[in-house]
Motif scaffolding. Structure first.
Motif, short mmCIF file in Angstrom:
data_model
loop_
_atom_site.label_atom_id
_atom_site.label_comp_id
_atom_site.label_asym_id
_atom_site.label_seq_id
_atom_site.Cartn_x
_atom_site.Cartn_y
_atom_site.Cartn_z
N SER A 1 -5.10 -5.58 -5.31
CA SER A 1 -5.60 -4.23 -5.53
C SER A 1 -6.91 -3.98 -4.78
N ASP A 2 -7.65 -5.03 -4.44
CA ASP A 2 -8.89 -4.88 -3.68
C ASP A 2 -8.63 -4.68 -2.19
N PHE A 3 -7.37 -4.82 -1.79
CA PHE A 3 -7.00 -4.65 -0.38
C PHE A 3 -6.20 -3.36 -0.16
N GLY A 4 -6.23 -2.47 -1.13
CA GLY A 4 -5.53 -1.20 -1.00
C GLY A 4 -4.10 -1.21 -1.46
N VAL A 5 -3.62 -2.33 -2.02
CA VAL A 5 -2.26 -2.43 -2.53
C VAL A 5 -2.23 -1.82 -3.93
N PRO B 1 -7.82 2.84 -2.71
CA PRO B 1 -7.27 4.14 -2.31
C PRO B 1 -7.28 5.16 -3.45
N ASP B 2 -7.40 6.41 -3.10
CA ASP B 2 -7.39 7.50 -4.08
C ASP B 2 -5.97 8.04 -4.18
N THR B 3 -5.12 7.32 -4.89
CA THR B 3 -3.72 7.71 -5.03
C THR B 3 -3.14 7.03 -6.26
N THR B 4 -1.87 7.26 -6.52
CA THR B 4 -1.20 6.64 -7.67
C THR B 4 0.13 6.06 -7.22
N VAL B 5 0.72 5.26 -8.09
CA VAL B 5 2.02 4.66 -7.80
C VAL B 5 3.08 5.76 -7.69
N ASN B 6 2.98 6.79 -8.52
CA ASN B 6 3.92 7.91 -8.41
C ASN B 6 3.89 8.54 -7.03
N ARG C 1 7.69 15.63 0.31
CA ARG C 1 6.77 15.19 1.36
C ARG C 1 6.25 13.78 1.07
N ARG C 2 5.90 13.09 2.13
CA ARG C 2 5.25 11.80 2.02
C ARG C 2 3.80 12.00 1.60
N SER C 3 3.28 11.10 0.79
CA SER C 3 1.88 11.17 0.41
C SER C 3 1.00 10.72 1.57
N ALA C 4 -0.26 11.09 1.52
CA ALA C 4 -1.21 10.66 2.56
C ALA C 4 -1.30 9.15 2.62
N TYR C 5 -1.21 8.49 1.47
CA TYR C 5 -1.28 7.02 1.43
C TYR C 5 -0.13 6.42 2.23
N GLY D 1 3.17 4.50 -13.32
CA GLY D 1 3.26 5.48 -12.25
C GLY D 1 2.03 6.33 -12.05
N ASP D 2 1.31 6.66 -13.13
CA ASP D 2 0.15 7.54 -13.00
C ASP D 2 -1.15 6.77 -12.80
N GLN D 3 -1.05 5.48 -12.50
CA GLN D 3 -2.23 4.65 -12.28
C GLN D 3 -2.34 4.26 -10.80
N GLN D 4 -3.53 3.79 -10.42
CA GLN D 4 -3.73 3.32 -9.05
C GLN D 4 -2.99 2.01 -8.78
N CYS D 5 -2.80 1.22 -9.82
CA CYS D 5 -2.14 -0.09 -9.66
C CYS D 5 -1.15 -0.31 -10.79
N CYS D 6 -0.03 -0.91 -10.46
CA CYS D 6 0.92 -1.31 -11.49
C CYS D 6 0.85 -2.82 -11.69
N HIS D 7 1.59 -3.33 -12.67
CA HIS D 7 1.58 -4.77 -12.90
C HIS D 7 2.33 -5.51 -11.80
N THR D 8 2.18 -6.81 -11.78
CA THR D 8 2.64 -7.64 -10.67
C THR D 8 4.16 -7.62 -10.50
N ILE D 9 4.59 -7.36 -9.27
CA ILE D 9 6.00 -7.46 -8.93
C ILE D 9 6.37 -8.94 -8.89
N LEU D 10 7.44 -9.32 -9.58
CA LEU D 10 7.84 -10.72 -9.71
C LEU D 10 9.26 -10.93 -9.20
#
Length: 451
Positions: free
Chosen positions: A215-219, A248-253, A275-279, A349-358
């Motif tokens: 998350s500190d690298f923009g993921v 980044p100023d965006t969300t998972v959604n 449309r695609r998001s700016a991110y 979805g409404d957060q900047q980061c979700c939990h770890t993909i496994l």
């Protein structure tokens, strides 16, 4: 001017070169490639992951020769893999070495890499990257050790770092990146970590280990990993890089918003009109020419769908998590009511980061439910890949199960790119000192490592 210029090296393309060990599907390698590094070889034992690496190598070759239409024809299925591969030069495919690494197989692997170095006129390997399979070090794996035939402390994977070290001794890179799970420092009561430190020091490297979060690298994902960096003893500037934090100023959604909506068991292979998001645009996740692939979701039983809807409602109305014990009895199928009570979990979805993909995604999608209640399903391979920061042009080979495993085990490319840029900065600083010494006539020979 790079250090290669000082040593009269000839590298493939521009920038530093690297070897990727235990490469998986290539997340770490992708980040280094995006940062300007050039791959010498990828070593990976899983045939599906190796095919994915081959396919990505073909993508970069076809991009270089301005023939990406062939690549996208392959993704569309209008060209068979056999016909696709037939049009790719053998020197592009030879960089992927699909073999199990062992003391017995290393001479043959070395011979293949030596051939690449000789044919491409490369005299110096700049960086070695990769991380051995992490189950032997993981905290979760250790907790499950009592159920395994081989106790975790006797797992032969604990000593895979010795094979990694054999590559360091053979190719003497300026730096290396050894990526692994959080539990590596405490595995076997700390003995494994002490052994790693001692051995790498013995063969001529200084190492440092720090926790990094994707998350500190923009993921848009929380993923904590131990990143070990090593550098040759006696170097002037090499060391553990400082990594720039990117929030980044965006969300998972917003990351997923342009992917077509699906219901259980359905698939779509054309982007919608959303449309695609700016991110997504700014990070090159989807370009104008991309073809949508791997956007097919699992079928679900009516029971699962009912549970998913409950979980989504709870999360979207106050960020509450579903507790399995709170389900009506007719929806419960598991006898275990004490552990894993959060086995149904919605992607934030409404957060900047979700939990770890496994990699557990390969077994079921209950822990990765899409946050849109109208879709009431688990995420697709493409959605998981996006959360991992893979571009849509990245194609994972094999069955859906194999694809989920590859995505779940990967290092997020955006995180890898940040690490690679930090490594490049250190190498450039070292190169500048060597250039200054060359200009003044006080040239220091390259230090050889011990054995």
């Amino acid at each position: 001017m790079f250090a290669q210029d000082i040593q009269n090296n000839k590298v493939k393309g521009n920038g530093y070169n690297f070897i990727d060990l235990f490469a998986g599907a290539g997340g770490l390698s992708e980040g280094f490639f995006q940062a300007g590094f050039n791959p010498i070889a990828h070593v990976e034992m899983n045939p599906y992951a190796a095919r994915t690496l081959e396919t990505r190598s073909c993508y970069y070759y076809l991009k270089k020769v301005n023939n990406l239409e062939l690549y996208y024809d392959y993704l569309r299925g209008s060209v068979s893999r056999e016909d696709f591969i037939r049009q790719i030069p053998k020197e592009v495919l030879k960089t992927v070495i699909c073999e199990i690494m062992s003391k017995q197989s290393l001479p043959g692997i070395f011979e293949k890499i030596d051939t690449i170095l000789r044919e491409d006129g490369i005299n110096q390997v700049d960086v070695i990257i990769g991380g051995p399979p992490c189950q032997a070090y993981s905290l979760v794996g250790r907790a499950q050790s009592r159920h395994m035939e081989i106790p975790m402390e006797q797992d032969p994977r604990n000593s895979l770092y010795l094979l990694y070290a054999d590559f360091l001794k053979k190719y003497n890179p300026k730096m290396f990146v050894f990526e692994n799970v959080m539990g590596i420092k405490s595995a076997n009561g700390g003995a494994t970590w002490r052994n790693i430190q001692s051995y790498f020091k013995r063969i001529g490297y200084v190492i440092d280990c720090k926790e990094q979060n994707s998350s500190d690298f923009g993921v848009l994902q929380t993923r904590r990993r131990m990143i070990i960096v090593g550098w040759r003893k006696g170097s002037k500037c090499l060391g553990y890089p400082e990594f720039d934090s990117v929030i980044p100023d965006t969300t998972v959604n917003e990351l997923l918003q342009d992917l077509p909506t699906l219901t259980p068991g359905k698939s779509k292979f054309n982007y919608g009109r959303t449309r695609r998001s700016a991110y997504v645009i700014d990070n090159g996740i989807r370009t104008d020419i991309d073809v949508l692939t791997l956007h097919q979701c699992r079928p679900n039983t009516s029971r699962d769908i009912k549970i998913y809807k409950r979980a989504i409602q709870l999360w979207n109305n106050g960020h509450q998590r579903l507790n399995y014990n709170d389900l009506p009895e007719e929806l419960k199928t598991h006898k275990n009511r004490k552990s894993f009570t959060d086995r149904f979990k919605v992607v934030e979805g409404d957060q900047q980061c979700c939990h770890t993909i496994l990699a557990h995604l390969s077994k079921d999608g209950h822990y990765f439910i899409h946050p849109d209640i109208k879709q009431h399903r688990s995420i697709t391979v493409r959605e998981a890949a996006r959360i991992q920061s893979f571009p849509d042009s990245y194609f994972f080979e094999g069955s859906r199960t194999a694809q989920f495993v590859q995505v779940g085990n990967a290092v997020p490319p955006m995180m890898a790119k940040g690490i690679a840029l930090g490594i490049a900065k250190k190498l450039e600083q070292e190169a500048q000192i060597e250039n200054d010494q060359l200009a003044s006539g006080a040239v220091c020979p390259v230090q050889k490592t011990g054995t």
